[in-house]
Design an enzyme around this catalytic site. Structure first.
Site, PDB file in Angstrom:
ATOM      1  N   PRO A   1      41.515  32.761  42.001  1.00  0.00           N
ATOM      2  CA  PRO A   1      41.438  32.933  43.463  1.00  0.00           C
ATOM      3  C   PRO A   1      41.142  31.599  44.161  1.00  0.00           C
ATOM      4  CG  PRO A   1      40.059  34.543  42.339  1.00  0.00           C
ATOM      5  CD  PRO A   1      40.504  33.548  41.308  1.00  0.00           C
ATOM      6  N   GLU A   2      41.947  31.255  45.128  1.00  0.00           N
ATOM      7  CA  GLU A   2      41.691  30.047  45.900  1.00  0.00           C
ATOM      8  C   GLU A   2      41.169  30.462  47.282  1.00  0.00           C
ATOM      9  OE1 GLU A   2      43.721  26.521  45.310  1.00  0.00           O
ATOM     10  OE2 GLU A   2      45.151  27.308  43.874  1.00  0.00           O
TER      11      GLU A   2
ATOM     12  N   HIS B   1      35.040  45.831  32.779  1.00  0.00           N
ATOM     13  CA  HIS B   1      34.586  44.530  33.274  1.00  0.00           C
ATOM     14  C   HIS B   1      33.862  44.604  34.617  1.00  0.00           C
ATOM     15  CE1 HIS B   1      36.588  42.733  29.896  1.00  0.00           C
ATOM     16  NE2 HIS B   1      37.708  43.349  30.220  1.00  0.00           N
TER      17      HIS B   1
ATOM     18  N   LYS C   1      38.641   4.346  47.920  1.00  0.00           N
ATOM     19  CA  LYS C   1      38.840   5.308  46.818  1.00  0.00           C
ATOM     20  C   LYS C   1      40.115   4.967  46.043  1.00  0.00           C
ATOM     21  CE  LYS C   1      35.317   8.089  47.490  1.00  0.00           C
ATOM     22  NZ  LYS C   1      35.098   8.682  48.800  1.00  0.00           N
TER      23      LYS C   1
ATOM     24  N   ARG D   1      36.926  37.506  32.718  1.00  0.00           N
ATOM     25  CA  ARG D   1      36.637  36.231  32.052  1.00  0.00           C
ATOM     26  C   ARG D   1      35.209  35.738  32.301  1.00  0.00           C
ATOM     27  NH1 ARG D   1      41.565  32.198  32.588  1.00  0.00           N
ATOM     28  NH2 ARG D   1      40.303  31.137  31.027  1.00  0.00           N
TER      29      ARG D   1
END
Ligand SMILES: [Zn+2]
Length: 270
Positions: free
Chosen positions: A2-3, A91, A151, A110
């Site tokens: 999931p983002e 789960h 950077k 997971r």
């Protein structure tokens, strides 16, 4: 995984189902997630009312009078609100039984997700050093440019750094750079102010599109009502190895940067 868009969609879906509901009981079925679920939650949350649900980066924050429940979906987590009478699945690791015979359940095969707690007057370390929200006004035209000076890392890794801006995951980083016409191999510190201005707009646009479309299509995420939560979304480059570019006559290429797959068009992304 999931983002940000999927987490935001989860937040929007949960909001009307849990706000102002009272917790009747708290059940921890498996406390070994990424971090251990605090055992005091069974007492701390009992009889408390859910005041608000918000999001910071990919964390869902559920407000109670005495503090905040901090939830992260990890790699495969999902949250659903179902009748309490519905049988638990293998789960389901955490459950809040609500005062309307419904339950909010956390499902995570997971177990990389997390369920944590912070009291009203404290902030967890993992929330302390986060960069601005990409859809907020704080994430403005000059934000990326300013923090990129000096950077040496590539621009894709740079925009995926949550200290710089939160919630730009692997898929959305590739998509944003494509939309902005910027090569993912470009050095962050050597990218111009104008390019960062364009990229900022593109990041916002890509994330908003994904939220409006209900997130990208991935495997193991359930929407709050139990349906598949990742709706099909048209991706321009991600997963499109060897396919023709939508913008020019080039071909999309897959490379690996910082152990993550990157997709881009070498011809029109400079
Ligand atoms: Zn192209």
């Amino acid at each position: 995984m999931p983002e940000l868009p999927e987490v935001e969609i989860t937040r929007q879906g949960l909001e009307p189902l849990i706000i102002n509901r009272q917790i009747k009981s708290v059940h921890i079925y498996q406390n070994q997630l990424r971090w251990e679920i605090p055992s005091h939650l069974t007492n701390t949350l009992n009889n408390q009312y859910i005041e608000k649900i918000s999001r910071r980066a990919k964390y869902l924050l559920i407000d109670f009078k005495n503090g905040q429940l901090v939830m992260h979906l990890g790699m495969s987590g999902s949250i659903s609100v179902v009748p309490t009478s519905e049988p638990l699945k293998k789960h389901h690791h955490f459950e809040l039984k609500l005062d309307n015979s419904m339950s909010m359940r956390f499902h995570d095969p997971r177990r990389f997700g997390s369920i944590l707690w912070q009291n009203s007057n404290e902030q967890l370390n993992l929330l302390k050093h986060l960069g601005p929200e990409p859809l907020s006004y704080d994430f403005n035209d000059t934000c990326l440019y300013k923090s990129s000076r000096g950077k040496k890392k590539n621009i894709k890794a740079f925009i995926m750094d949550s200290n710089i801006v939160v919630g730009v995951g692997n898929i959305y980083a590739s998509e944003s750079l494509f939309l902005a016409g910027i090569s993912p191999k470009r050095q962050a510190g050597k990218t111009s102010k104008n390019r960062y201005r364009i990229l900022t707009k593109c990041i916002k646009k890509i994330l908003l599109n994904a939220i409006n479309n209900g997130g990208t299509t991935l495997n193991d995420f359930s929407n709050v009502d139990g349906e598949a939560g990742y709706f099909a979304q048209v991706l321009s480059v991600y997963g499109c190895n060897n396919m023709p570019c939508k913008r020019c006559d080039g071909t999309i290429k897959r490379i690996v940067q910082n152990q993550r797959a990157t997709y881009y068009c070498p011809k029109c992304q400079k």
